[in-house]
Motif scaffolding. Structure first.
Motif, mmCIF file in Angstrom:
data_model
loop_
_atom_site.group_PDB
_atom_site.id
_atom_site.type_symbol
_atom_site.label_atom_id
_atom_site.label_comp_id
_atom_site.label_asym_id
_atom_site.label_seq_id
_atom_site.Cartn_x
_atom_site.Cartn_y
_atom_site.Cartn_z
ATOM 1 N N LYS A 236 14.481 55.391 -47.817
ATOM 2 C CA LYS A 236 13.241 55.063 -47.114
ATOM 3 C C LYS A 236 13.507 54.264 -45.844
ATOM 4 C CE LYS A 236 10.023 56.671 -49.952
ATOM 5 N NZ LYS A 236 10.700 57.977 -50.076
ATOM 6 N N ASP A 237 14.680 53.601 -45.792
ATOM 7 C CA ASP A 237 14.922 52.698 -44.672
ATOM 8 C C ASP A 237 15.574 53.381 -43.478
ATOM 9 O OD1 ASP A 237 17.120 53.179 -46.221
ATOM 10 O OD2 ASP A 237 18.101 51.285 -45.712
ATOM 11 N N VAL A 238 15.626 54.713 -43.511
ATOM 12 C CA VAL A 238 16.241 55.416 -42.392
ATOM 13 C C VAL A 238 15.146 55.926 -41.466
ATOM 14 C CG1 VAL A 238 17.603 57.421 -41.753
ATOM 15 C CG2 VAL A 238 18.236 56.066 -43.728
#
Lengths: 206, 363
Positions: free
Chosen positions: A170-172
Protein backbone atom coordinates in the motif's frame (compact mmCIF):
# COMPACT_ATOMS: atom_id res chain seq x y z
CA UNK A 1 40.49 -43.59 -33.36
CA UNK A 2 37.84 -41.92 -35.45
CA UNK A 3 37.44 -38.16 -35.06
CA UNK A 4 33.84 -38.38 -33.76
CA UNK A 5 34.94 -40.89 -31.13
CA UNK A 6 37.61 -38.48 -29.98
CA UNK A 7 35.05 -35.66 -29.82
CA UNK A 8 32.66 -37.90 -27.90
CA UNK A 9 35.25 -38.73 -25.25
CA UNK A 10 36.23 -35.09 -24.95
CA UNK A 11 32.64 -33.95 -24.39
CA UNK A 12 31.92 -36.87 -22.06
CA UNK A 13 35.03 -36.34 -19.95
CA UNK A 14 34.38 -32.60 -19.64
CA UNK A 15 30.72 -33.24 -18.78
CA UNK A 16 31.66 -35.67 -16.00
CA UNK A 17 34.37 -33.35 -14.70
CA UNK A 18 31.97 -30.39 -14.67
CA UNK A 19 29.23 -32.42 -12.99
CA UNK A 20 31.62 -33.52 -10.24
CA UNK A 21 32.74 -29.93 -9.73
CA UNK A 22 29.12 -28.78 -9.45
CA UNK A 23 28.87 -30.87 -6.29
CA UNK A 24 32.34 -30.30 -4.92
CA UNK A 25 32.87 -26.59 -5.65
CA UNK A 26 32.73 -24.67 -2.39
CA UNK A 27 31.60 -21.41 -3.97
CA UNK A 28 27.99 -21.65 -5.22
CA UNK A 29 28.65 -19.26 -8.11
CA UNK A 30 31.44 -21.53 -9.32
CA UNK A 31 29.09 -24.49 -8.95
CA UNK A 32 26.48 -22.80 -11.17
CA UNK A 33 29.10 -21.99 -13.78
CA UNK A 34 30.30 -25.61 -13.78
CA UNK A 35 26.68 -26.65 -14.30
CA UNK A 36 26.65 -24.38 -17.37
CA UNK A 37 29.79 -26.13 -18.61
CA UNK A 38 28.12 -29.49 -18.05
CA UNK A 39 25.09 -28.35 -20.09
CA UNK A 40 27.36 -27.26 -22.92
CA UNK A 41 29.10 -30.61 -23.07
CA UNK A 42 25.85 -32.56 -22.89
CA UNK A 43 24.55 -30.41 -25.75
CA UNK A 44 27.68 -31.39 -27.66
CA UNK A 45 26.92 -35.06 -27.03
CA UNK A 46 23.37 -34.60 -28.30
CA UNK A 47 24.73 -32.93 -31.42
CA UNK A 48 26.80 -36.05 -32.02
CA UNK A 49 23.54 -38.03 -31.86
CA UNK A 50 22.18 -35.72 -34.61
CA UNK A 51 19.61 -34.30 -32.21
CA UNK A 52 20.53 -30.74 -33.15
CA UNK A 53 17.21 -29.21 -32.14
CA UNK A 54 17.35 -30.63 -28.62
CA UNK A 55 21.00 -29.68 -28.25
CA UNK A 56 20.44 -26.08 -29.29
CA UNK A 57 17.24 -25.84 -27.26
CA UNK A 58 19.19 -27.04 -24.22
CA UNK A 59 21.67 -24.20 -24.63
CA UNK A 60 19.01 -21.63 -25.48
CA UNK A 61 16.61 -22.48 -22.65
CA UNK A 62 18.85 -23.77 -19.87
CA UNK A 63 22.10 -21.93 -20.46
CA UNK A 64 20.60 -18.79 -21.97
CA UNK A 65 17.69 -18.26 -19.61
CA UNK A 66 17.32 -20.66 -16.67
CA UNK A 67 20.92 -20.61 -15.52
CA UNK A 68 21.14 -16.85 -15.95
CA UNK A 69 18.29 -16.43 -13.48
CA UNK A 70 19.85 -19.10 -11.25
CA UNK A 71 23.11 -17.18 -11.24
CA UNK A 72 21.13 -14.01 -10.57
CA UNK A 73 19.77 -15.53 -7.36
CA UNK A 74 22.91 -17.36 -6.26
CA UNK A 75 25.06 -14.24 -6.72
CA UNK A 76 22.97 -12.40 -4.19
CA UNK A 77 23.22 -15.09 -1.51
CA UNK A 78 25.71 -14.55 1.24
CA UNK A 79 26.73 -18.14 1.86
CA UNK A 80 29.05 -19.23 4.63
CA UNK A 81 31.17 -21.92 2.95
CA UNK A 82 32.20 -23.55 6.27
CA UNK A 83 28.60 -24.10 7.33
CA UNK A 84 27.62 -25.62 3.99
CA UNK A 85 30.40 -28.18 4.31
CA UNK A 86 29.30 -29.29 7.81
CA UNK A 87 26.28 -31.56 7.37
CA UNK A 88 27.89 -33.97 4.90
CA UNK A 89 27.82 -37.15 6.99
CA UNK A 90 24.53 -36.23 8.65
CA UNK A 91 22.78 -36.29 5.27
CA UNK A 92 24.61 -39.33 3.94
CA UNK A 93 21.88 -41.80 4.99
CA UNK A 94 19.50 -40.05 2.58
CA UNK A 95 21.93 -39.05 -0.13
CA UNK A 96 23.65 -42.44 -0.38
CA UNK A 97 20.57 -44.51 -1.30
CA UNK A 98 19.40 -41.85 -3.79
CA UNK A 99 22.80 -41.91 -5.48
CA UNK A 100 22.72 -45.72 -5.57
CA UNK A 101 19.22 -45.71 -7.09
CA UNK A 102 20.40 -43.32 -9.82
CA UNK A 103 23.44 -45.47 -10.56
CA UNK A 104 21.11 -48.49 -10.82
CA UNK A 105 18.85 -46.67 -13.28
CA UNK A 106 21.82 -45.62 -15.38
CA UNK A 107 23.03 -49.24 -15.39
CA UNK A 108 19.67 -50.40 -16.80
CA UNK A 109 19.92 -47.73 -19.51
CA UNK A 110 23.53 -48.39 -20.41
CA UNK A 111 23.25 -52.18 -20.13
CA UNK A 112 21.77 -52.11 -23.61
CA UNK A 113 19.15 -54.79 -23.10
CA UNK A 114 16.18 -52.44 -23.37
CA UNK A 115 17.63 -49.24 -24.80
CA UNK A 116 20.65 -50.45 -26.79
CA UNK A 117 21.28 -49.87 -30.47
CA UNK A 118 19.48 -53.13 -31.34
CA UNK A 119 16.42 -52.45 -29.19
CA UNK A 120 15.79 -48.90 -30.43
CA UNK A 121 15.05 -48.12 -34.10
CA UNK A 122 17.87 -46.51 -36.04
CA UNK A 123 18.07 -42.93 -37.23
CA UNK A 124 16.32 -41.87 -40.39
CA UNK A 125 19.12 -40.32 -42.41
CA UNK A 126 17.48 -39.08 -45.56
CA UNK A 127 19.52 -36.24 -47.09
CA UNK A 128 16.80 -33.64 -46.41
CA UNK A 129 16.01 -35.04 -42.97
CA UNK A 130 15.27 -32.17 -40.61
CA UNK A 131 15.31 -32.96 -36.94
CA UNK A 132 13.37 -29.81 -36.07
CA UNK A 133 10.64 -30.46 -38.62
CA UNK A 134 10.19 -34.09 -37.51
CA UNK A 135 10.03 -33.08 -33.86
CA UNK A 136 7.50 -30.37 -34.61
CA UNK A 137 5.36 -32.71 -36.68
CA UNK A 138 5.29 -35.32 -33.92
CA UNK A 139 4.62 -32.81 -31.16
CA UNK A 140 1.65 -31.25 -32.92
CA UNK A 141 0.10 -34.44 -34.34
CA UNK A 142 0.76 -37.71 -32.52
CA UNK A 143 1.62 -36.18 -29.17
CA UNK A 144 -0.66 -33.13 -29.29
CA UNK A 145 -2.51 -33.94 -26.05
CA UNK A 146 0.54 -34.68 -23.87
CA UNK A 147 2.17 -31.57 -25.32
CA UNK A 148 -0.83 -29.38 -24.49
CA UNK A 149 -1.03 -30.97 -21.05
CA UNK A 150 2.60 -30.10 -20.38
CA UNK A 151 2.04 -26.51 -21.44
CA UNK A 152 -1.02 -26.22 -19.17
CA UNK A 153 1.06 -27.51 -16.25
CA UNK A 154 3.71 -24.92 -17.04
CA UNK A 155 1.06 -22.21 -17.21
CA UNK A 156 -0.29 -23.24 -13.82
CA UNK A 157 3.26 -23.06 -12.51
CA UNK A 158 3.69 -19.54 -13.86
CA UNK A 159 0.41 -18.35 -12.34
CA UNK A 160 1.30 -19.96 -9.00
CA UNK A 161 4.74 -18.37 -8.97
CA UNK A 162 3.31 -14.95 -9.74
CA UNK A 163 0.61 -15.30 -7.06
CA UNK A 164 3.14 -16.46 -4.45
CA UNK A 165 5.40 -13.47 -4.95
CA UNK A 166 2.78 -10.81 -5.65
CA UNK A 167 2.48 -8.40 -2.76
CA UNK A 168 0.00 -5.56 -2.94
CA UNK A 169 2.00 -2.99 -1.08
CA UNK A 170 0.00 0.00 0.00
CA UNK A 171 2.93 2.32 0.62
CA UNK A 172 4.12 2.37 -2.97
CA UNK A 173 3.22 5.28 -5.20
CA UNK A 174 2.17 3.33 -8.24
CA UNK A 175 2.63 4.97 -11.63
CA UNK A 176 0.14 4.21 -14.34
CA UNK A 177 2.19 4.56 -17.51
CA UNK A 178 -0.84 4.96 -19.77
CA UNK A 179 -1.98 7.93 -17.69
CA UNK A 180 1.51 9.37 -17.65
CA UNK A 181 1.73 9.18 -21.42
CA UNK A 182 -1.74 10.65 -21.89
CA UNK A 183 -0.79 13.85 -20.09
CA UNK A 184 -0.85 16.94 -22.30
CA UNK A 185 0.97 20.16 -21.64
CA UNK A 186 -2.25 21.99 -20.83
CA UNK A 187 -3.01 19.58 -17.96
CA UNK A 188 0.08 20.69 -16.11
CA UNK A 189 0.81 24.13 -17.36
CA UNK A 190 -1.40 27.17 -17.45
CA UNK A 191 -0.32 30.08 -19.61
CA UNK A 192 -1.57 33.33 -18.29
CA UNK A 193 -1.84 36.08 -20.86
CA UNK A 194 -1.26 39.49 -19.40
CA UNK A 195 -0.44 42.87 -20.76
CA UNK A 196 3.15 43.94 -20.51
CA UNK A 197 3.94 46.56 -17.87
CA UNK A 198 3.97 50.10 -19.12
CA UNK A 199 7.33 51.83 -19.11
CA UNK A 200 7.56 53.94 -16.03
CA UNK A 201 8.88 57.47 -16.31
CA UNK A 202 12.50 57.69 -15.22
CA UNK A 203 13.04 57.89 -11.46
CA UNK A 204 9.63 56.47 -10.41
CA UNK A 205 10.60 52.79 -10.38
CA UNK A 206 13.00 52.95 -7.46
CA UNK B 1 37.50 -21.01 -54.11
CA UNK B 2 39.33 -23.70 -52.15
CA UNK B 3 41.06 -25.01 -55.30
CA UNK B 4 42.13 -21.50 -56.24
CA UNK B 5 43.71 -20.84 -52.85
CA UNK B 6 45.46 -24.21 -52.97
CA UNK B 7 46.81 -23.37 -56.42
CA UNK B 8 48.12 -20.03 -55.16
CA UNK B 9 49.89 -21.76 -52.28
CA UNK B 10 51.30 -24.34 -54.64
CA UNK B 11 52.72 -21.81 -57.06
CA UNK B 12 54.20 -19.82 -54.15
CA UNK B 13 55.97 -22.78 -52.54
CA UNK B 14 57.02 -24.19 -55.91
CA UNK B 15 59.35 -21.20 -56.24
CA UNK B 16 61.42 -22.83 -53.51
CA UNK B 17 60.60 -26.34 -54.76
CA UNK B 18 59.13 -27.23 -51.38
CA UNK B 19 55.49 -27.81 -52.28
CA UNK B 20 55.59 -31.61 -52.38
CA UNK B 21 57.24 -31.84 -48.95
CA UNK B 22 54.87 -29.28 -47.47
CA UNK B 23 51.76 -30.84 -48.93
CA UNK B 24 52.76 -34.23 -47.53
CA UNK B 25 52.77 -32.67 -44.07
CA UNK B 26 49.64 -30.55 -44.23
CA UNK B 27 47.36 -32.69 -46.39
CA UNK B 28 45.73 -34.58 -43.47
CA UNK B 29 44.90 -31.34 -41.65
CA UNK B 30 44.12 -29.25 -44.73
CA UNK B 31 40.32 -29.07 -44.05
CA UNK B 32 41.10 -27.62 -40.63
CA UNK B 33 43.58 -25.12 -42.10
CA UNK B 34 41.01 -24.14 -44.72
CA UNK B 35 38.41 -23.41 -42.02
CA UNK B 36 40.94 -21.37 -40.05
CA UNK B 37 41.77 -19.38 -43.18
CA UNK B 38 38.08 -18.66 -43.71
CA UNK B 39 37.66 -17.60 -40.06
CA UNK B 40 40.60 -15.21 -40.34
CA UNK B 41 39.26 -13.78 -43.59
CA UNK B 42 35.95 -13.16 -41.81
CA UNK B 43 37.36 -11.80 -38.54
CA UNK B 44 39.89 -9.29 -39.83
CA UNK B 45 37.31 -7.16 -41.67
CA UNK B 46 34.97 -7.57 -38.70
CA UNK B 47 37.55 -6.25 -36.25
CA UNK B 48 38.39 -3.39 -38.60
CA UNK B 49 34.66 -2.73 -38.87
CA UNK B 50 34.39 -2.61 -35.08
CA UNK B 51 37.32 -0.19 -34.83
CA UNK B 52 35.92 2.14 -37.46
CA UNK B 53 32.39 1.85 -36.06
CA UNK B 54 33.64 3.46 -32.84
CA UNK B 55 35.22 6.22 -34.92
CA UNK B 56 32.10 6.63 -37.05
CA UNK B 57 29.96 6.76 -33.90
CA UNK B 58 31.99 9.59 -32.44
CA UNK B 59 31.92 11.47 -35.75
CA UNK B 60 28.16 11.01 -36.28
CA UNK B 61 27.27 12.02 -32.75
CA UNK B 62 29.69 14.92 -33.04
CA UNK B 63 27.97 16.18 -36.17
CA UNK B 64 24.52 15.67 -34.67
CA UNK B 65 25.57 17.77 -31.69
CA UNK B 66 27.21 20.40 -33.94
CA UNK B 67 30.74 19.43 -32.92
CA UNK B 68 33.57 18.21 -35.13
CA UNK B 69 34.38 14.91 -33.47
CA UNK B 70 37.84 13.30 -33.43
CA UNK B 71 40.01 15.05 -36.02
CA UNK B 72 43.57 15.12 -34.65
CA UNK B 73 45.09 11.68 -35.28
CA UNK B 74 45.78 11.16 -38.98
CA UNK B 75 43.89 12.76 -41.87
CA UNK B 76 40.33 13.66 -40.77
CA UNK B 77 41.05 11.79 -37.53
CA UNK B 78 41.00 8.48 -39.38
CA UNK B 79 43.75 6.93 -37.26
CA UNK B 80 41.93 7.65 -34.00
CA UNK B 81 40.68 4.05 -33.46
CA UNK B 82 44.21 2.74 -34.06
CA UNK B 83 45.55 5.15 -31.44
CA UNK B 84 42.81 4.13 -29.00
CA UNK B 85 43.56 0.47 -29.60
CA UNK B 86 47.29 0.97 -29.01
CA UNK B 87 46.60 2.85 -25.80
CA UNK B 88 44.34 0.09 -24.44
CA UNK B 89 46.78 -2.58 -25.56
CA UNK B 90 49.64 -1.19 -23.50
CA UNK B 91 47.63 -0.41 -20.37
CA UNK B 92 47.93 -2.56 -17.29
CA UNK B 93 45.05 -4.84 -16.39
CA UNK B 94 44.28 -4.12 -12.75
CA UNK B 95 42.60 -6.89 -10.79
CA UNK B 96 40.77 -5.51 -7.73
CA UNK B 97 41.52 -6.83 -4.24
CA UNK B 98 39.39 -9.83 -3.26
CA UNK B 99 38.10 -10.15 -6.82
CA UNK B 100 37.72 -13.65 -8.17
CA UNK B 101 40.80 -13.49 -10.38
CA UNK B 102 40.06 -16.39 -12.74
CA UNK B 103 36.45 -15.39 -13.36
CA UNK B 104 37.44 -11.73 -13.59
CA UNK B 105 39.65 -12.55 -16.56
CA UNK B 106 37.24 -15.13 -18.00
CA UNK B 107 34.36 -12.64 -18.20
CA UNK B 108 35.65 -10.53 -21.15
CA UNK B 109 36.44 -13.74 -23.03
CA UNK B 110 32.89 -14.99 -22.44
CA UNK B 111 31.59 -11.66 -23.68
CA UNK B 112 33.51 -11.61 -26.94
CA UNK B 113 33.50 -15.30 -27.86
CA UNK B 114 29.73 -15.57 -28.58
CA UNK B 115 29.82 -12.22 -30.38
CA UNK B 116 32.36 -13.68 -32.80
CA UNK B 117 31.07 -17.27 -32.92
CA UNK B 118 27.63 -16.09 -34.05
CA UNK B 119 29.17 -14.81 -37.30
CA UNK B 120 29.84 -18.35 -38.49
CA UNK B 121 26.29 -18.79 -39.80
CA UNK B 122 25.84 -15.36 -41.38
CA UNK B 123 25.44 -15.75 -45.17
CA UNK B 124 27.21 -12.85 -46.87
CA UNK B 125 26.27 -13.82 -50.43
CA UNK B 126 24.76 -16.80 -52.25
CA UNK B 127 26.54 -19.77 -50.64
CA UNK B 128 28.82 -17.42 -48.70
CA UNK B 129 28.40 -18.61 -45.13
CA UNK B 130 31.18 -20.13 -43.06
CA UNK B 131 28.80 -22.85 -41.85
CA UNK B 132 25.59 -23.37 -43.80
CA UNK B 133 23.64 -24.78 -40.85
CA UNK B 134 20.10 -26.05 -41.30
CA UNK B 135 19.33 -24.89 -37.78
CA UNK B 136 21.04 -21.53 -38.30
CA UNK B 137 18.38 -19.42 -36.60
CA UNK B 138 18.42 -21.67 -33.54
CA UNK B 139 22.20 -21.60 -33.41
CA UNK B 140 22.14 -17.84 -33.58
CA UNK B 141 19.59 -17.52 -30.76
CA UNK B 142 21.51 -20.00 -28.61
CA UNK B 143 24.90 -18.39 -29.13
CA UNK B 144 23.73 -14.83 -28.59
CA UNK B 145 21.91 -15.85 -25.43
CA UNK B 146 25.25 -16.95 -23.97
CA UNK B 147 26.68 -13.42 -24.30
CA UNK B 148 24.97 -12.29 -21.10
CA UNK B 149 27.33 -14.46 -19.02
CA UNK B 150 30.24 -12.18 -19.77
CA UNK B 151 28.41 -9.27 -18.19
CA UNK B 152 27.03 -11.17 -15.20
CA UNK B 153 30.33 -12.81 -14.34
CA UNK B 154 32.15 -9.50 -14.76
CA UNK B 155 29.72 -7.92 -12.32
CA UNK B 156 30.06 -10.61 -9.72
CA UNK B 157 33.79 -11.29 -10.03
CA UNK B 158 34.73 -7.60 -9.68
CA UNK B 159 33.66 -7.65 -6.01
CA UNK B 160 32.37 -4.12 -6.33
CA UNK B 161 28.96 -2.52 -6.00
CA UNK B 162 28.39 -0.75 -9.32
CA UNK B 163 29.44 -3.71 -11.47
CA UNK B 164 27.13 -5.90 -9.43
CA UNK B 165 24.18 -3.57 -10.00
CA UNK B 166 25.00 -3.53 -13.71
CA UNK B 167 25.13 -7.32 -13.79
CA UNK B 168 21.71 -7.63 -12.17
CA UNK B 169 20.20 -5.12 -14.57
CA UNK B 170 21.66 -6.90 -17.58
CA UNK B 171 20.52 -10.35 -16.44
CA UNK B 172 16.90 -9.22 -16.32
CA UNK B 173 17.02 -7.05 -19.42
CA UNK B 174 18.76 -9.43 -21.79
CA UNK B 175 16.65 -12.44 -20.82
CA UNK B 176 13.47 -10.40 -21.30
CA UNK B 177 14.35 -9.10 -24.73
CA UNK B 178 15.52 -12.50 -25.93
CA UNK B 179 11.89 -13.62 -25.58
CA UNK B 180 10.49 -10.99 -27.91
CA UNK B 181 13.43 -11.42 -30.29
CA UNK B 182 12.81 -15.15 -30.53
CA UNK B 183 9.09 -14.65 -31.03
CA UNK B 184 9.65 -12.18 -33.84
CA UNK B 185 11.89 -14.76 -35.49
CA UNK B 186 9.17 -17.42 -35.19
CA UNK B 187 7.07 -15.36 -37.61
CA UNK B 188 10.04 -15.02 -39.99
CA UNK B 189 10.65 -18.74 -40.08
CA UNK B 190 6.93 -19.43 -40.48
CA UNK B 191 6.85 -17.49 -43.73
CA UNK B 192 10.19 -18.81 -45.01
CA UNK B 193 9.58 -22.49 -44.07
CA UNK B 194 13.19 -22.84 -42.99
CA UNK B 195 15.64 -22.32 -40.16
CA UNK B 196 18.49 -21.90 -42.61
CA UNK B 197 19.58 -18.27 -42.94
CA UNK B 198 20.40 -18.60 -46.66
CA UNK B 199 16.95 -20.09 -47.32
CA UNK B 200 15.35 -17.23 -45.38
CA UNK B 201 17.09 -14.74 -47.67
CA UNK B 202 16.18 -16.71 -50.82
CA UNK B 203 12.53 -16.94 -49.73
CA UNK B 204 12.40 -13.13 -49.79
CA UNK B 205 13.42 -13.11 -53.46
CA UNK B 206 10.07 -14.53 -54.59
CA UNK B 207 6.71 -12.84 -54.90
CA UNK B 208 4.68 -10.66 -57.16
CA UNK B 209 6.82 -7.55 -56.72
CA UNK B 210 10.08 -9.46 -57.10
CA UNK B 211 8.90 -10.71 -60.49
CA UNK B 212 8.09 -7.13 -61.49
CA UNK B 213 11.70 -6.22 -60.65
CA UNK B 214 10.89 -4.49 -57.38
CA UNK B 215 12.38 -6.94 -54.90
CA UNK B 216 12.43 -4.32 -52.17
CA UNK B 217 8.65 -4.61 -51.86
CA UNK B 218 8.63 -8.39 -51.47
CA UNK B 219 11.11 -8.53 -48.57
CA UNK B 220 9.80 -9.48 -45.15
CA UNK B 221 9.80 -5.96 -43.77
CA UNK B 222 6.47 -5.00 -45.36
CA UNK B 223 4.21 -7.97 -44.51
CA UNK B 224 5.93 -8.44 -41.16
CA UNK B 225 6.36 -4.77 -40.35
CA UNK B 226 5.43 -5.00 -36.62
CA UNK B 227 7.89 -7.88 -36.20
CA UNK B 228 10.54 -5.84 -38.00
CA UNK B 229 10.13 -3.08 -35.43
CA UNK B 230 10.03 -5.53 -32.51
CA UNK B 231 13.21 -7.24 -33.68
CA UNK B 232 15.02 -4.00 -34.33
CA UNK B 233 14.15 -2.46 -30.96
CA UNK B 234 14.81 -5.71 -29.11
CA UNK B 235 18.15 -5.84 -30.89
CA UNK B 236 19.03 -2.40 -29.55
CA UNK B 237 18.02 -3.52 -26.05
CA UNK B 238 19.86 -6.82 -26.41
CA UNK B 239 23.13 -5.08 -27.22
CA UNK B 240 22.65 -2.71 -24.26
CA UNK B 241 22.79 0.36 -26.48
CA UNK B 242 21.16 3.71 -25.84
CA UNK B 243 18.31 4.30 -25.04
CA UNK B 244 18.41 0.91 -23.28
CA UNK B 245 21.93 1.24 -21.88
CA UNK B 246 20.95 1.08 -18.20
CA UNK B 247 23.50 -1.72 -17.76
CA UNK B 248 26.33 0.75 -18.05
CA UNK B 249 24.35 3.98 -17.52
CA UNK B 250 27.21 6.32 -16.71
CA UNK B 251 25.12 8.81 -14.78
CA UNK B 252 23.66 6.13 -12.49
CA UNK B 253 26.16 3.30 -12.04
CA UNK B 254 29.29 4.82 -13.63
CA UNK B 255 29.92 2.13 -16.26
CA UNK B 256 28.20 -0.91 -14.80
CA UNK B 257 30.05 -4.15 -15.25
CA UNK B 258 33.08 -2.44 -16.83
CA UNK B 259 33.98 -0.17 -13.89
CA UNK B 260 36.84 -2.30 -12.59
CA UNK B 261 38.26 -3.26 -15.97
CA UNK B 262 41.18 -1.62 -17.69
CA UNK B 263 43.41 -2.20 -20.69
CA UNK B 264 42.66 -5.06 -23.05
CA UNK B 265 40.12 -6.63 -20.68
CA UNK B 266 38.05 -3.47 -20.99
CA UNK B 267 38.69 -3.36 -24.73
CA UNK B 268 37.28 -6.88 -25.11
CA UNK B 269 33.93 -5.77 -23.65
CA UNK B 270 34.01 -2.85 -26.02
CA UNK B 271 34.79 -5.06 -29.02
CA UNK B 272 32.03 -7.47 -28.00
CA UNK B 273 29.45 -4.67 -27.77
CA UNK B 274 30.29 -3.30 -31.20
CA UNK B 275 30.61 -6.75 -32.80
CA UNK B 276 27.14 -7.50 -31.43
CA UNK B 277 25.83 -4.24 -32.88
CA UNK B 278 27.14 -5.17 -36.32
CA UNK B 279 25.72 -8.67 -35.88
CA UNK B 280 22.24 -7.42 -35.00
CA UNK B 281 22.34 -5.03 -37.95
CA UNK B 282 23.32 -7.85 -40.28
CA UNK B 283 20.56 -10.00 -38.80
CA UNK B 284 17.93 -7.33 -39.39
CA UNK B 285 19.20 -7.10 -42.96
CA UNK B 286 19.00 -10.88 -43.42
CA UNK B 287 15.66 -11.53 -41.72
CA UNK B 288 13.71 -8.51 -42.91
CA UNK B 289 15.61 -6.60 -45.59
CA UNK B 290 16.48 -9.35 -48.03
CA UNK B 291 20.12 -9.98 -47.09
CA UNK B 292 22.34 -9.97 -50.18
CA UNK B 293 19.36 -9.47 -52.57
CA UNK B 294 19.24 -6.39 -54.73
CA UNK B 295 16.28 -4.06 -54.12
CA UNK B 296 15.62 -3.63 -57.83
CA UNK B 297 15.73 -6.15 -60.66
CA UNK B 298 18.24 -4.43 -62.94
CA UNK B 299 21.08 -4.39 -60.38
CA UNK B 300 22.99 -7.59 -59.51
CA UNK B 301 22.71 -9.26 -56.08
CA UNK B 302 25.81 -9.38 -53.96
CA UNK B 303 27.58 -8.92 -50.65
CA UNK B 304 27.59 -5.11 -51.08
CA UNK B 305 23.82 -5.01 -50.56
CA UNK B 306 24.11 -6.85 -47.25
CA UNK B 307 26.90 -4.54 -46.12
CA UNK B 308 24.94 -1.48 -47.23
CA UNK B 309 21.80 -2.56 -45.38
CA UNK B 310 23.79 -3.40 -42.26
CA UNK B 311 25.51 0.00 -42.45
CA UNK B 312 22.12 1.68 -42.68
CA UNK B 313 20.94 -0.17 -39.55
CA UNK B 314 24.18 0.74 -37.76
CA UNK B 315 23.59 4.37 -38.59
CA UNK B 316 20.13 3.95 -37.04
CA UNK B 317 21.79 2.63 -33.85
CA UNK B 318 23.98 5.74 -33.63
CA UNK B 319 21.11 8.04 -34.54
CA UNK B 320 19.02 6.54 -31.71
CA UNK B 321 21.85 7.10 -29.27
CA UNK B 322 22.17 10.75 -30.23
CA UNK B 323 18.40 11.31 -30.10
CA UNK B 324 16.71 9.59 -27.18
CA UNK B 325 17.19 9.95 -23.43
CA UNK B 326 17.76 6.77 -21.42
CA UNK B 327 14.71 4.67 -20.56
CA UNK B 328 13.77 4.22 -16.93
CA UNK B 329 14.34 0.64 -15.83
CA UNK B 330 10.72 -0.33 -15.12
CA UNK B 331 9.72 1.15 -18.48
CA UNK B 332 12.23 -1.10 -20.23
CA UNK B 333 10.67 -4.14 -18.59
CA UNK B 334 7.19 -2.90 -19.42
CA UNK B 335 8.05 -2.40 -23.09
CA UNK B 336 9.53 -5.88 -23.36
CA UNK B 337 6.91 -7.89 -21.53
CA UNK B 338 3.70 -5.90 -21.87
CA UNK B 339 4.06 -4.48 -25.38
CA UNK B 340 6.38 -6.64 -27.48
CA UNK B 341 5.44 -10.11 -26.22
CA UNK B 342 1.66 -9.59 -26.61
CA UNK B 343 2.24 -8.02 -30.04
CA UNK B 344 4.18 -11.10 -31.13
CA UNK B 345 1.55 -13.40 -29.65
CA UNK B 346 -1.08 -11.68 -31.78
CA UNK B 347 1.02 -11.55 -34.92
CA UNK B 348 1.97 -15.26 -34.90
CA UNK B 349 -1.64 -16.56 -35.24
CA UNK B 350 -2.44 -13.69 -37.61
CA UNK B 351 0.31 -14.75 -40.01
CA UNK B 352 -0.73 -18.37 -39.53
CA UNK B 353 -4.29 -17.60 -40.60
CA UNK B 354 -3.02 -15.44 -43.46
CA UNK B 355 -0.86 -18.32 -44.71
CA UNK B 356 -3.79 -20.73 -44.61
CA UNK B 357 -6.12 -18.30 -46.36
CA UNK B 358 -6.37 -17.93 -50.18
CA UNK B 359 -4.52 -14.60 -49.88
CA UNK B 360 -1.29 -16.37 -48.94
CA UNK B 361 1.63 -14.51 -50.56
CA UNK B 362 4.41 -16.90 -49.43
CA UNK B 363 3.76 -19.94 -51.64
Amino acid sequence: MEFTTFVFYMFAALAVFAAVRVVTASNPVHAVLFLVLAFFNVAGLWLLLQAEFLAIALIMVYVGAVMVLFLFVVMMLDINVERVRKGFFGNLWLGGPIALAMVGEMAVMLGGKYFGAEAMPGLATAPDYSNTKELGRLLFTDYAYPFELASVILLVGIVAAVMLTLRHRKDVKHLDTARQLAVKAKDRLRIVKMATEKDLPAGEGE
Amino acid sequence: MEALVLQLFQSFWNIFGLWDVLWGVIQPVWPLIWVVIKIVVLLIPLMLGVAYLTFWERKIIGWMQVRIGPNRVGPWGLLQPIADGMKLFFKEIVIPTKADGALFLLAPVLAIAPALAAWSVVPFFEGGALANLDAGVLYLLAITSVGVYGIIIAGWASNSKYPFLGAMRSAAQMVSYEVSMGMALIVVLMVSHSLNLSDIVRAQGHGRFAEMGLGVLSWNWIPLFPMFLVYLISGVAETNRAPFDVVEGESEIVAGHMVEYSGMAFAMFFLAEYANMILVSAMVAIFFLGGWLSPVGFLPDGIWWLLGKAALMLFLFLWLRATFPRYRYDQIMRLGWKVFVPLCLVWIPFIGVWMMSPFNIWK
